[in-house]
Structures are given as structure tokens and as C-alpha cells.
Design a protein around this motif. Structure first.
Motif, mmCIF file in Angstrom:
data_model
loop_
_atom_site.group_PDB
_atom_site.id
_atom_site.type_symbol
_atom_site.label_atom_id
_atom_site.label_comp_id
_atom_site.label_asym_id
_atom_site.label_seq_id
_atom_site.Cartn_x
_atom_site.Cartn_y
_atom_site.Cartn_z
ATOM 1 N N UNK A 119 -9.255 41.057 26.320
ATOM 2 C CA UNK A 119 -8.338 40.180 25.604
ATOM 3 C C UNK A 119 -6.975 40.869 25.504
ATOM 4 N N UNK A 120 -5.975 40.318 26.208
ATOM 5 C CA UNK A 120 -4.648 40.942 26.243
ATOM 6 C C UNK A 120 -4.042 41.064 24.846
ATOM 7 N N UNK A 121 -4.268 40.062 24.022
ATOM 8 C CA UNK A 121 -3.745 40.110 22.661
ATOM 9 C C UNK A 121 -4.365 41.244 21.869
ATOM 10 N N UNK A 122 -5.692 41.412 22.016
ATOM 11 C CA UNK A 122 -6.370 42.483 21.284
ATOM 12 C C UNK A 122 -5.964 43.855 21.804
ATOM 13 N N UNK A 123 -5.750 43.962 23.107
ATOM 14 C CA UNK A 123 -5.267 45.238 23.648
ATOM 15 C C UNK A 123 -3.905 45.564 23.044
ATOM 16 N N UNK A 124 -3.044 44.557 22.918
ATOM 17 C CA UNK A 124 -1.750 44.766 22.284
ATOM 18 C C UNK A 124 -1.880 45.200 20.840
ATOM 19 N N UNK A 125 -2.828 44.602 20.111
ATOM 20 C CA UNK A 125 -3.064 44.996 18.721
ATOM 21 C C UNK A 125 -3.562 46.438 18.645
ATOM 22 N N UNK A 126 -4.434 46.805 19.592
ATOM 23 C CA UNK A 126 -4.946 48.171 19.627
ATOM 24 C C UNK A 126 -3.824 49.168 19.874
ATOM 25 N N UNK A 127 -2.926 48.826 20.788
ATOM 26 C CA UNK A 127 -1.790 49.706 21.086
ATOM 27 C C UNK A 127 -0.922 49.894 19.843
ATOM 28 N N UNK A 128 -0.664 48.813 19.126
ATOM 29 C CA UNK A 128 0.133 48.906 17.895
ATOM 30 C C UNK A 128 -0.533 49.836 16.893
ATOM 31 N N UNK A 129 -1.832 49.723 16.736
ATOM 32 C CA UNK A 129 -2.564 50.609 15.827
ATOM 33 C C UNK A 129 -2.428 52.065 16.260
ATOM 34 N N UNK A 130 -2.580 52.310 17.541
ATOM 35 C CA UNK A 130 -2.553 53.684 18.053
ATOM 36 C C UNK A 130 -1.180 54.322 17.920
ATOM 37 N N UNK A 131 -0.142 53.517 17.960
ATOM 38 C CA UNK A 131 1.220 54.053 17.864
ATOM 39 C C UNK A 131 1.649 54.221 16.413
ATOM 40 N N UNK A 132 1.276 53.280 15.548
ATOM 41 C CA UNK A 132 1.746 53.292 14.165
ATOM 42 C C UNK A 132 1.020 54.303 13.286
ATOM 43 N N UNK A 133 -0.226 54.638 13.613
ATOM 44 C CA UNK A 133 -1.015 55.528 12.753
ATOM 45 C C UNK A 133 -0.372 56.903 12.637
ATOM 46 N N UNK A 134 -0.451 57.461 11.460
ATOM 47 C CA UNK A 134 0.084 58.811 11.256
ATOM 48 C C UNK A 134 -0.732 59.827 12.042
#
Length: 283
Positions: A119-134
Motif C-alpha cells: 500500500x503506497x499510502x501506508x509506505x508513505x506513513x511508515x516513512x513519515x514515522x521513521x523520519x519524525x521519531x526522535x
């Protein structure tokens, strides 16, 4: 089955589709653990036949139907014995070359299936999580530790503050206690699930910390939208079937690199400078 065949005076299911169902019922172990492409190849049909079979039986597709077999097998048969039984049963019937070619074809089909199902949308959400996390903590134990090591190692070349959990000498409880609300837990587990990973996800969710799970469809660590993101690869994971799961991890890493852009390059270059100074690598 006779009712299915005689309903409305015609063969509603079709002889070939019915034959696949008969085969699955006769071999519940392989039916539970083999991919849709493997089962289709064994029965000499197209994978779409298994999809139609699932829908004909009232499911949304093949995956929910296979879940019925998986639950049955998990309650009655050891997973690993079921996974290997077909390999043992066919030993000596094929040359090494043909076995390798069949394995390569199966893995290629699984990767293509994984690529089309991500799911391209979910992959995008995963990327956002991986970048934003401290800080990102990656956890996969037992058979999936290799996936977590791969994912965590290469993620750490793209961004700072990445830790792979479950290494030698590090108690899981102490490691999990370090995870804060602004961090992210990447949990990796495929059927049969590792109890420690499932419990860790439950504990981290209870504390309000986001989770990214890499797992299969209908997983014990599948997440609700407010809890995080689930990237599902609905393919059996074992020593003869692992490339689709690594492919999903690669796809997420590539998306992270593209999103970070120049920032990722700075992190990589800094890592390369230390590698060179310590004379770690041999070209």
C-alpha cells in the motif's frame, strides 16, 4: 462439495477450482504455509484460480481462506514440520538444477506479488514515522532477527539514533524501558509470531508510543490507524521463503532515502568518514 457442484443445476465452482480445494483439504499443512503461487503451481492452475476459490467460498479473496488453514494447522501441527514436509516428501525426485530454478521462480513470483500488494499510502506513513521519531528502535527476534538487523543497519546510515534490539547481552525488558513517547518501535514478526515481540508491541502501545509493524496480513501485531502503521507482506516466511519480506524492508528504506534527500547523504558521508578512518572496509 456435492451441494456446491449440483447447486442450480450447474457446476458453480468449476472442476479445476474444486480440485484445488480438494488438494488443500488433503494437504492442510502446505495449504497453510505455502504462497498462493506455490499452491497454484502445485495444482497446475493460475494464482487467480485460488483467489476465485476464496471468493466462491464467501471470503474476500485467497488470504482469508488460507487463514482458516493456518489457524487449523497452528492448533494441530507444528509450523516448521508443515513447512518442511513438502521438501522432504519430494527429495530425490528432482535434480538440484530444477529445484534451484523452481525456488528462483517461486521467489520472483512472491516479490512481484509483494510489490503489487504494498500500500503506497501506508509506505508513505511508515516513512513519515521513521523520519519524525526522535529515536528508532527495531525489534525482530528468532528467525526475523536477520530482517531487523538488515533494516536497522541500513536505516542507521540514513538517519541518526537507530538501535536494533535483541542483541547478545541486552535484556529485552531493559531495552524496551528506554523507549520514550517521542520514539518509534519497529516491530518485525511473521507467522508463527514470537510472543516476546507481540507482548512488546502491546506494552509500547499502552504507553502511547507509535509502532511500525512489518508483518503479514491478519497479524498478531497488526495496528489500528491511531496506533501506527502496518506494512503487510502476505507470504510465508521461512528459510526457503524470505525474499519478499526483505524486499518490503528495502522498499521502505529506499523511500526513506528519497524523502530525506541531502540530509541522508550527510549522514552516510559521516559514516563513511569513520569507516575510512578506522580502516574497516576492504575494497
Amino acid at each position: 462439495m456435492e451441494n456446491e457442484r449440483d447447486a442450480r443445476g450447474r457446476d458453480r465452482m468449476g472442476e479445476r477450482t474444486l480440485a484445488v480445494l480438494v488438494d488443500m483439504l488433503a494437504r492442510p499443512g502446505p495449504a497453510a504455509v505455502q504462497s498462493i503461487s506455490e499452491l497454484a503451481a502445485h495444482n497446475g492452475v493460475d494464482p487467480s484460480t485460488l483467489t476465485r476459490l476464496g471468493k466462491r467460498l464467501g471470503f474476500n479473496g485467497f488470504a482469508p481462506l488460507q487463514d482458516v488453514f493456518r489457524r487449523h494447522v497452528s492448533a494441530t501441527q507444528p509450523f516448521y514440520s508443515s513447512r518442511v514436509s513438502e521438501l522432504v516428501a519430494h527429495q530425490g525426485t528432482s535434480s538440484v538444477t530444477s529445484v534451484l530454478q523452481q525456488l528462483a521462480q517461486n521467489e520472483c513470483q512472491k516479490i512481484l506479488a509483494a510489490a503489487s500488494s504494498l500500500d503506497e499510502k501506508k509506505v508513505g506513513e511508515a516513512v513519515t514515522q521513521l523520519i519524525k521519531a526522535k529515536h528508532v528502535y527495531v525489534m525482530g527476534l528468532r528467525g526475523t532477527y536477520s530482517v531487523s538487523q538488515f533494516f536497522g543497519t541500513f536505516l542507521s546510515t540514513l538517519r541518526e539514533s537507530v538501535t536494533v534490539l535483541g542483541g547478545p547481552g541486552f535484556p529485552i525488558a531493559s531495552e524496551l524501558a528506554r523507549i520514550k513517547n517521542e520514539d518509534l518501535l519497529v516491530a518485525i514478526s511473521y507467522r508463527p509470531y514470537t510472543r516476546t515481540v507481540v507482548k512488546a508491541v502491546e506494552l509500547i502501545k499502552a504507553e502511547g508510543t507509535s509502532v511500525l509493524s512489518l508483518t503479514d496480513a491478519g497479524s498478531a501485531i497488526e495496528l489500528a490507524p491511531h496506533e501506527g502503521t502496518t506494512i503487510a507482506v502476505d507470504q510465508p516466511y521461512y528459510f526457503d521463503s524470505a525474499l519478499a519480506q526483505f524486499f518490503a524492508a528495502e522498499a521502505i528504506l529506499m523511500a526513506v532515502a528519497r524523502r530525506l534527500g541531502p540530509k541522508a547523504m550527510l549522514t552516510i558521508q559521516r559514516r563513511e568518514a569513520f569507516n575510512k578512518a578506522l580502516d574497516i572496509e576492504i575494497s
